[in-house]
Scaffold this active site. Sequence first.
Site, PDB file in Angstrom:
ATOM      1  N   GLY A 203       8.048   2.896 -17.697  1.00  0.00           N
ATOM      2  CA  GLY A 203       7.534   4.261 -17.688  1.00  0.00           C
ATOM      3  C   GLY A 203       8.432   5.204 -18.466  1.00  0.00           C
TER       4      GLY A 203
ATOM      5  N   ILE B 191       2.326   1.843 -11.990  1.00  0.00           N
ATOM      6  CA  ILE B 191       1.100   2.197 -11.257  1.00  0.00           C
ATOM      7  C   ILE B 191       0.920   3.714 -11.184  1.00  0.00           C
ATOM      8  CG2 ILE B 191       1.126   0.087  -9.874  1.00  0.00           C
ATOM      9  CD1 ILE B 191       2.000   1.936  -7.483  1.00  0.00           C
ATOM     10  N   ASP B 192       1.959   4.486 -11.505  1.00  0.00           N
ATOM     11  CA  ASP B 192       1.898   5.942 -11.306  1.00  0.00           C
ATOM     12  C   ASP B 192       0.972   6.659 -12.297  1.00  0.00           C
ATOM     13  OD1 ASP B 192       3.722   5.390  -9.377  1.00  0.00           O
ATOM     14  OD2 ASP B 192       5.452   6.185 -10.445  1.00  0.00           O
TER      15      ASP B 192
ATOM     16  N   ARG C  26     -12.496   8.563  14.620  1.00  0.00           N
ATOM     17  CA  ARG C  26     -11.110   8.839  14.246  1.00  0.00           C
ATOM     18  C   ARG C  26     -11.007   9.359  12.811  1.00  0.00           C
ATOM     19  NH1 ARG C  26      -7.970   3.397  16.395  1.00  0.00           N
ATOM     20  NH2 ARG C  26      -7.385   4.206  18.437  1.00  0.00           N
TER      21      ARG C  26
ATOM     22  N   MET D 259       0.769   5.723  -3.348  1.00  0.00           N
ATOM     23  CA  MET D 259       2.006   5.909  -4.131  1.00  0.00           C
ATOM     24  C   MET D 259       1.750   6.776  -5.359  1.00  0.00           C
ATOM     25  SD  MET D 259       4.221   2.437  -4.340  1.00  0.00           S
ATOM     26  CE  MET D 259       5.463   2.052  -3.122  1.00  0.00           C
TER      27      MET D 259
ATOM     28  N   GLU E  36     -13.161  12.053   2.425  1.00  0.00           N
ATOM     29  CA  GLU E  36     -13.533  13.431   2.799  1.00  0.00           C
ATOM     30  C   GLU E  36     -12.450  14.418   2.395  1.00  0.00           C
ATOM     31  OE1 GLU E  36     -14.352  10.826   5.111  1.00  0.00           O
ATOM     32  OE2 GLU E  36     -16.282  11.140   4.136  1.00  0.00           O
TER      33      GLU E  36
HETATM   34  O1  F6P Z   1       7.110   4.100  -9.936  1.00  0.00           O
HETATM   35  C1  F6P Z   1       6.417   3.156  -9.207  1.00  0.00           C
HETATM   36  C2  F6P Z   1       6.625   3.367  -7.721  1.00  0.00           C
HETATM   37  O2  F6P Z   1       5.896   2.373  -7.020  1.00  0.00           O
HETATM   38  C3  F6P Z   1       6.253   4.766  -7.193  1.00  0.00           C
HETATM   39  O3  F6P Z   1       4.882   4.949  -7.022  1.00  0.00           O
HETATM   40  C4  F6P Z   1       7.035   4.809  -5.926  1.00  0.00           C
HETATM   41  O4  F6P Z   1       7.315   6.141  -5.536  1.00  0.00           O
HETATM   42  C5  F6P Z   1       8.301   4.084  -6.303  1.00  0.00           C
HETATM   43  O5  F6P Z   1       7.991   3.250  -7.401  1.00  0.00           O
HETATM   44  C6  F6P Z   1       8.898   3.248  -5.215  1.00  0.00           C
HETATM   45  O6  F6P Z   1      10.096   2.769  -5.676  1.00  0.00           O
HETATM   46  P1  F6P Z   1      10.869   1.541  -5.042  1.00  0.00           P
HETATM   47  O7  F6P Z   1      10.088   0.300  -5.342  1.00  0.00           O
HETATM   48  O8  F6P Z   1      12.195   1.568  -5.713  1.00  0.00           O
HETATM   49  O9  F6P Z   1      10.915   1.785  -3.570  1.00  0.00           O
END
Ligand code: F6P
Length: 320
Positions: free
Chosen positions: A101, A126-127, A162, A169, A187
């Site tokens: 990234g 994935i972000d 519920r 993430m 929702e």
């Molecule tokens: O950057 C990818 C990611 O999965 C983010 O979505 C998440 O905040 C972070 O990495 C988690 O990091 P780690 O795997 O170091 O806990």
Amino acid sequence: MKIAILTSGGDSSGMNPAIKKFVEYSLQKGYEPYFIYDGLEGLIDGKIKKASYKDVGGIIYRGGTIIRSSRSKRWFDKEYRKKAYENLKNHNIDLLIILGGDGSFRALDVFYKEFKVSFMGIPASIDNDLALNEYMIGVDTALNVIRHAIDEIRDTASSFSRAFVIETMGRECGYLALTSAVANGAEMCLIPEVPFNLNNLKKRYLKEINEGRRYFIAVVAEGLKITKKIKEWFEKEIGFESRATILGHIQRGGSPTVLERLRAAEFIKVALDNVEKNPNKIVTYYDDKFILRDLEEIVNSKYELNKEMLELAKHLMGII
Ligand code: F6P
């Protein structure tokens, strides 16, 4: 030409198909492919090995990265970057391909400026938070993992009265939450990029409960850090028993989807087709095309969420 590949930062599904294509297409073009294991940490420690097609057999359907990854603190220290450079020189590597990234690309840019090591960057995370780019390797699989999880949560949610608050993430980026909320009929959708209005949501929810609504699915981005609060809000303000589910690292795993495998192959092809005539670029995917960009251009821009998607989600944020 000797070309080495490494994966950096959070791993993502689709890295393995990219690694496979990298080896096979390099050999096809007459380049010598190398692996650097453990990301930038491995580069510092000289974990460099010549790659062969035999290394990449049977990996196309696997999540993660067979060459592993890391988040390197040592990289911020020039002494270690020098070590990394010497390792590359000892193996006569001409160019580095990095899958990662924004942070990983900046790391490479510093390296290029200091030691003139050529590179190509391929967005993988994935972000989905890289500016001037609409797709990073791993995003489609993560969205499908979330879809599957929400489908399963809906089974139990609809069997009880519920509210389920599901945290996705994405660090500071709300892309996964936004897309998942729209795609899976949630929702509520709360993301860091858009101010939301809980009062408006409350009014609508109470009316809908009166009309017979029996359960709620709320998707909340981790960057807001309010998942627990929203769970409590449902209990106090809406009067619904609620549960919170933090999806966590399952979003990083899973067999890469068809889209992921195809895009990974295309990213690699574009990168390798340009290593001689147009190096030191990030291969971006934008407006249904692959576009080579300078890192400067990316760094000086801010990623933006898709406007149409935001429009579709407005009522899930309480925006009237
Ligand atoms: O950057 C990818 C990611 O999965 C983010 O979505 C998440 O905040 C972070 O990495 C988690 O990091 P780690 O795997 O170091 O806990």
